[in-house]
Enzyme design. Sequence first.
Site, mmCIF file in Angstrom:
data_model
loop_
_atom_site.group_PDB
_atom_site.id
_atom_site.type_symbol
_atom_site.label_atom_id
_atom_site.label_comp_id
_atom_site.label_asym_id
_atom_site.label_seq_id
_atom_site.Cartn_x
_atom_site.Cartn_y
_atom_site.Cartn_z
ATOM 1 N N THR A 94 4.953 14.435 4.284
ATOM 2 C CA THR A 94 6.064 13.507 4.028
ATOM 3 C C THR A 94 7.203 14.176 3.311
ATOM 4 O O THR A 94 8.369 13.847 3.518
ATOM 5 C CB THR A 94 5.551 12.317 3.203
ATOM 6 O OG1 THR A 94 4.603 11.612 3.992
ATOM 7 C CG2 THR A 94 6.657 11.380 2.790
ATOM 8 N N TYR A 101 8.098 6.524 8.837
ATOM 9 C CA TYR A 101 8.910 7.730 9.049
ATOM 10 C C TYR A 101 8.049 8.723 9.813
ATOM 11 O O TYR A 101 6.850 8.506 10.017
ATOM 12 C CB TYR A 101 9.323 8.335 7.699
ATOM 13 C CG TYR A 101 8.142 8.600 6.807
ATOM 14 C CD1 TYR A 101 7.728 7.650 5.867
ATOM 15 C CD2 TYR A 101 7.375 9.759 6.926
ATOM 16 C CE1 TYR A 101 6.606 7.856 5.088
ATOM 17 C CE2 TYR A 101 6.254 9.965 6.153
ATOM 18 C CZ TYR A 101 5.873 9.009 5.227
ATOM 19 O OH TYR A 101 4.757 9.196 4.468
ATOM 20 N N THR A 154 0.323 14.415 1.673
ATOM 21 C CA THR A 154 -0.504 13.924 0.554
ATOM 22 C C THR A 154 -1.879 13.449 1.014
ATOM 23 O O THR A 154 -2.783 13.343 0.202
ATOM 24 C CB THR A 154 0.196 12.759 -0.161
ATOM 25 O OG1 THR A 154 0.437 11.711 0.786
ATOM 26 C CG2 THR A 154 1.494 13.220 -0.795
ATOM 27 N N ASP A 155 -2.046 13.194 2.319
ATOM 28 C CA ASP A 155 -3.333 12.641 2.767
ATOM 29 C C ASP A 155 -4.512 13.549 2.427
ATOM 30 O O ASP A 155 -5.549 13.065 1.985
ATOM 31 C CB ASP A 155 -3.327 12.382 4.281
ATOM 32 C CG ASP A 155 -2.538 11.127 4.621
ATOM 33 O OD1 ASP A 155 -2.567 10.723 5.794
ATOM 34 O OD2 ASP A 155 -1.906 10.569 3.715
ATOM 35 N N LYS A 169 -5.626 11.261 -4.292
ATOM 36 C CA LYS A 169 -4.672 10.235 -3.840
ATOM 37 C C LYS A 169 -5.404 8.908 -3.907
ATOM 38 O O LYS A 169 -6.344 8.663 -3.168
ATOM 39 C CB LYS A 169 -4.197 10.527 -2.418
ATOM 40 C CG LYS A 169 -3.152 9.546 -1.893
ATOM 41 C CD LYS A 169 -2.635 9.967 -0.533
ATOM 42 C CE LYS A 169 -1.575 9.013 0.005
ATOM 43 N NZ LYS A 169 -1.071 9.426 1.348
ATOM 44 N N GLU A 187 -30.456 6.824 -9.477
ATOM 45 C CA GLU A 187 -30.677 5.878 -8.362
ATOM 46 C C GLU A 187 -31.773 6.337 -7.404
ATOM 47 O O GLU A 187 -32.434 5.538 -6.758
ATOM 48 C CB GLU A 187 -29.359 5.730 -7.573
ATOM 49 C CG GLU A 187 -28.423 4.692 -8.144
ATOM 50 C CD GLU A 187 -28.971 3.285 -7.985
ATOM 51 O OE1 GLU A 187 -28.714 2.450 -8.875
ATOM 52 O OE2 GLU A 187 -29.694 3.038 -7.003
HETATM 53 N N1 DGL Z 1 0.724 11.828 7.336
HETATM 54 C C1 DGL Z 1 0.637 11.943 5.898
HETATM 55 C C2 DGL Z 1 0.402 13.417 5.522
HETATM 56 O O1 DGL Z 1 1.027 14.290 6.118
HETATM 57 C C3 DGL Z 1 1.863 11.460 5.233
HETATM 58 C C4 DGL Z 1 1.629 11.223 3.769
HETATM 59 C C5 DGL Z 1 2.392 12.165 2.886
HETATM 60 O O2 DGL Z 1 2.546 13.377 3.171
HETATM 61 O O3 DGL Z 1 2.768 11.675 1.807
HETATM 62 O O4 DGL Z 1 -0.389 13.676 4.605
#
Ligand code: DGL
Length: 355
Positions: free
Chosen positions: A39, A53, A119-120, A192, A312
């Site tokens: 992103t 986007y 971020t993924d 995240k 557990e």
């Molecule tokens: N498709 C996600 C990625 O590339 C977008 C999220 C992001 O980068 O914040 O990880």
Amino acid sequence: MQQLLRATTVALVAFSLAQAQAQTATNKPNIVIVATGGTIAGAGATTANSATYQAAKVPVDKLIAGIPELNNVANVRGEQAFQIASESFTNEKLLQLGKRISALAKDPAVDGVVITHGTDTLEETSFFLNLVVHTDKPIVVVGSMRPGTAMSADGMLNLYNAVVLAGTPSARGKGVLVAMNDDILTGRDAAKRTNIKTSAFSSGWGPLGMVVENQAYWFRAPVKRHTMNSEFDIDTLTSLPEVAIVYGSGNMTPELYDAAVKAGAKAIINAGTGNGSVPNYLVDTLKRIRASGVQIVRSSRIADGFVIRNSEQPDDKYDWVVAHDLNPQKAKILAALALTRSNSTSELQRVFWEY
Ligand code: DGL
């Protein structure tokens, strides 16, 4: 006379400022920004598109050109490693990126490295690099939750702070760091935890500190093994074993586990409920899979806390491993690396205690 005096004063001040800048140019750290997409390189149709986007569109040189203030804090150059959304990372890309970062870290002309990333899966990459890159130079991973085209985009300041951090001497020796939303997180703990807020990243154990107006403020340091103190070395790695994650819930399907083994998994991360719980109707399936030589690692679908060994489930008796505080996706990274060196349960458990 008064005007001449004022003009002379202004000229002298301008000259000394230019001199100071010229002087600091040689003192500024040399930082390489390695871009992978995400992103932070995204673009939306309108300024109101903060969540809709296309990721991985803007090249690294344009990212750098968009923040002229970077030149005030570092000598910066960019490399485009990939241009992908991070959900599309593979083991091959992790290895390729790690080897490039390792090579840059060995370069005496490089003082620090920043990696721009979606971020993924940013947390998997930052943890992986924390485990395999043998350097004490700052390696800072950064992303953004909004594309640069959106109102109040977070990428510019995140990237600026990441460069400041990568050029900060006190950031040396702290392992791979994540700079998001003014926070400094360890590459190990960062996760995240929200999918559409600029405050998406945090750690159950809290940030190490913050970056505010060109300054890193530290409040704690990492205690787990990393980088220079790691037994895993990217320069000797050529592949990673397959590790699967099965997500726990009510009414589980035993066949999911057999499918993971059939697909080549050498370990299964069980993202169990609560304290890594396993339903009573699944215990025999996992014991059978363990007996076939595939490792069973009990993690939890719960974001915080840590799975307690022999609580557990009788892990000693079943010859299973517990993931400690690592979430399933990080446990997958560590299990894969551990399996490059040993398939012994006691060795895997040692690794999960130490890293
Ligand atoms: N498709 C996600 C990625 O590339 C977008 C999220 C992001 O980068 O914040 O990880």
